[in-house]
Design a protein around this motif. Structure first.
Motif, short mmCIF file in Angstrom:
data_model
loop_
_atom_site.label_atom_id
_atom_site.label_comp_id
_atom_site.label_asym_id
_atom_site.label_seq_id
_atom_site.Cartn_x
_atom_site.Cartn_y
_atom_site.Cartn_z
N GLY A 51 -16.89 -8.33 2.99
CA GLY A 51 -17.17 -8.34 4.42
C GLY A 51 -18.57 -7.80 4.63
N GLU A 52 -18.79 -7.14 5.73
CA GLU A 52 -20.12 -6.60 5.99
C GLU A 52 -20.44 -5.47 5.02
OE1 GLU A 52 -21.21 -5.64 9.95
OE2 GLU A 52 -20.73 -7.63 10.69
N SER A 53 -21.74 -5.33 4.73
CA SER A 53 -22.17 -4.33 3.77
C SER A 53 -23.56 -3.83 4.17
CB SER A 53 -22.22 -4.94 2.38
OG SER A 53 -22.66 -4.02 1.42
N ALA A 54 -23.83 -2.59 3.86
CA ALA A 54 -25.19 -2.06 4.02
C ALA A 54 -26.05 -2.69 2.93
CB ALA A 54 -25.19 -0.55 3.89
N PRO A 55 -27.30 -3.03 3.23
CA PRO A 55 -28.16 -3.60 2.19
C PRO A 55 -28.25 -2.73 0.93
CG PRO A 55 -29.16 -3.91 4.34
CD PRO A 55 -27.95 -3.02 4.55
N SER A 56 -28.29 -1.42 1.08
CA SER A 56 -28.36 -0.55 -0.10
C SER A 56 -27.10 -0.66 -0.94
CB SER A 56 -28.60 0.90 0.31
OG SER A 56 -27.57 1.35 1.17
N LEU A 58 -25.19 -3.30 -1.10
CA LEU A 58 -25.26 -4.63 -1.70
C LEU A 58 -26.17 -4.61 -2.93
CD1 LEU A 58 -24.19 -7.48 -1.17
CD2 LEU A 58 -26.14 -7.84 0.35
N ALA A 59 -27.30 -3.92 -2.82
CA ALA A 59 -28.21 -3.79 -3.96
C ALA A 59 -27.51 -3.11 -5.13
CB ALA A 59 -29.46 -3.00 -3.55
N ASP A 60 -26.77 -2.04 -4.84
CA ASP A 60 -26.05 -1.33 -5.90
C ASP A 60 -24.98 -2.21 -6.53
OD1 ASP A 60 -27.61 0.90 -5.36
OD2 ASP A 60 -26.06 1.92 -4.20
N THR A 61 -24.23 -2.91 -5.71
CA THR A 61 -23.15 -3.78 -6.19
C THR A 61 -23.68 -4.87 -7.11
OG1 THR A 61 -21.81 -3.39 -4.23
CG2 THR A 61 -21.34 -5.40 -5.47
N LEU A 62 -24.81 -5.46 -6.72
CA LEU A 62 -25.37 -6.57 -7.49
C LEU A 62 -26.34 -6.12 -8.59
CD1 LEU A 62 -25.95 -9.11 -4.59
CD2 LEU A 62 -24.10 -9.10 -6.28
N GLY A 63 -26.64 -4.82 -8.61
CA GLY A 63 -27.55 -4.32 -9.62
C GLY A 63 -28.98 -4.80 -9.42
N LEU A 64 -29.39 -4.93 -8.17
CA LEU A 64 -30.73 -5.39 -7.85
C LEU A 64 -31.52 -4.29 -7.15
CD1 LEU A 64 -29.83 -8.94 -6.47
CD2 LEU A 64 -30.82 -8.40 -8.71
N ALA A 65 -32.82 -4.37 -7.24
CA ALA A 65 -33.67 -3.42 -6.55
C ALA A 65 -33.52 -3.62 -5.04
CB ALA A 65 -35.13 -3.63 -6.95
N ARG A 66 -33.65 -2.54 -4.30
CA ARG A 66 -33.52 -2.63 -2.85
C ARG A 66 -34.57 -3.55 -2.25
NH1 ARG A 66 -31.11 3.29 -1.20
NH2 ARG A 66 -29.38 3.06 -2.64
N THR A 94 -28.48 -0.66 9.25
CA THR A 94 -27.92 -1.98 9.54
C THR A 94 -26.88 -2.34 8.48
OG1 THR A 94 -29.60 -3.17 8.25
CG2 THR A 94 -30.05 -2.82 10.61
N SER A 95 -26.04 -3.27 8.85
CA SER A 95 -25.14 -3.90 7.88
C SER A 95 -25.38 -5.40 8.00
CB SER A 95 -23.68 -3.54 8.16
OG SER A 95 -23.27 -4.08 9.39
N VAL A 96 -25.01 -6.10 6.96
CA VAL A 96 -25.18 -7.55 6.96
C VAL A 96 -23.85 -8.21 6.69
CG1 VAL A 96 -27.61 -7.53 6.30
CG2 VAL A 96 -25.88 -7.58 4.53
N GLY A 97 -23.68 -9.39 7.25
CA GLY A 97 -22.47 -10.17 7.04
C GLY A 97 -22.83 -11.65 7.01
N LEU A 98 -21.92 -12.43 6.52
CA LEU A 98 -22.14 -13.87 6.43
C LEU A 98 -21.98 -14.53 7.79
CD1 LEU A 98 -20.17 -14.82 3.20
CD2 LEU A 98 -22.63 -14.47 3.46
N THR A 99 -22.74 -15.57 8.01
CA THR A 99 -22.57 -16.40 9.19
C THR A 99 -21.50 -17.45 8.86
OG1 THR A 99 -24.23 -18.01 8.49
CG2 THR A 99 -25.00 -16.14 9.86
#
Length: 149
Positions: A51-56, A58-66, A94-99
């Motif tokens: 669902g919605e996630s904070a960008p930080s 999401l970065a941690d989950t995917l193992g990507l730099a912020r 902010t949080s992000v979610g899919l359209t």
């Protein structure tokens, strides 16, 4: 590391990238989808699961730099694939979610990929199909071992 494991690791590393890219290309083409980069598909898949996630997060989950996530999200927002929302009670976060568009495209991509893989599997011998099916749990454990350390 023994030579058998080293050879297996090398062969696996050599096969995974081309297989992943082939499925990606064939799935996009079969579903008549725009050229959505693989990284954006992974962001969409993660957001679809959580669902919605904070960008930080999401970065941690995917193992990507912020900064990488920030760039991806900006591109995705421009393509109308994600929406940003202010977190209630905190005007800075902010949080992000899919359209709905992203949900539709991800579903079409996943269905197309399943059809592409099923058709390819049907062309293999029953022994090859059984070998691949038997390897799936081990591949999942391998992924968890790599991600988990």
């Amino acid at each position: 590391m023994d030579d058998g494991i080293t050879r297996t690791a090398g062969s696996l590393a050599h096969q995974l990238g081309p297989l992943r890219r082939a499925v990606l290309r064939a799935s996009r083409s079969a579903a008549d989808l725009p050229d959505i980069p693989e990284a954006q598909i992974e962001v969409m898949r993660s957001l679809a699961a959580t669902g919605e996630s904070a960008p930080s997060d999401l970065a941690d989950t995917l193992g990507l730099a912020r900064s990488t996530i920030s760039n991806l999200l900006s591109q995705m927002q421009g393509a109308r694939l994600i929406e940003r929302h202010l977190v209630a009670g905190d005007g800075r976060r902010t949080s992000v979610g899919l359209t709905p568009l992203a949900e539709t495209r991800l579903r079409a991509f996943d269905e197309s990929a399943a059809h592409i893989l099923a058709a390819a599997l049907r062309d293999l011998s029953p022994g090859d199909v059984a070998t691949i099916a038997a390897a799936l749990p081990a591949l999942e454990r391998l992924q968890h071992r790599i991600v988990g350390g």
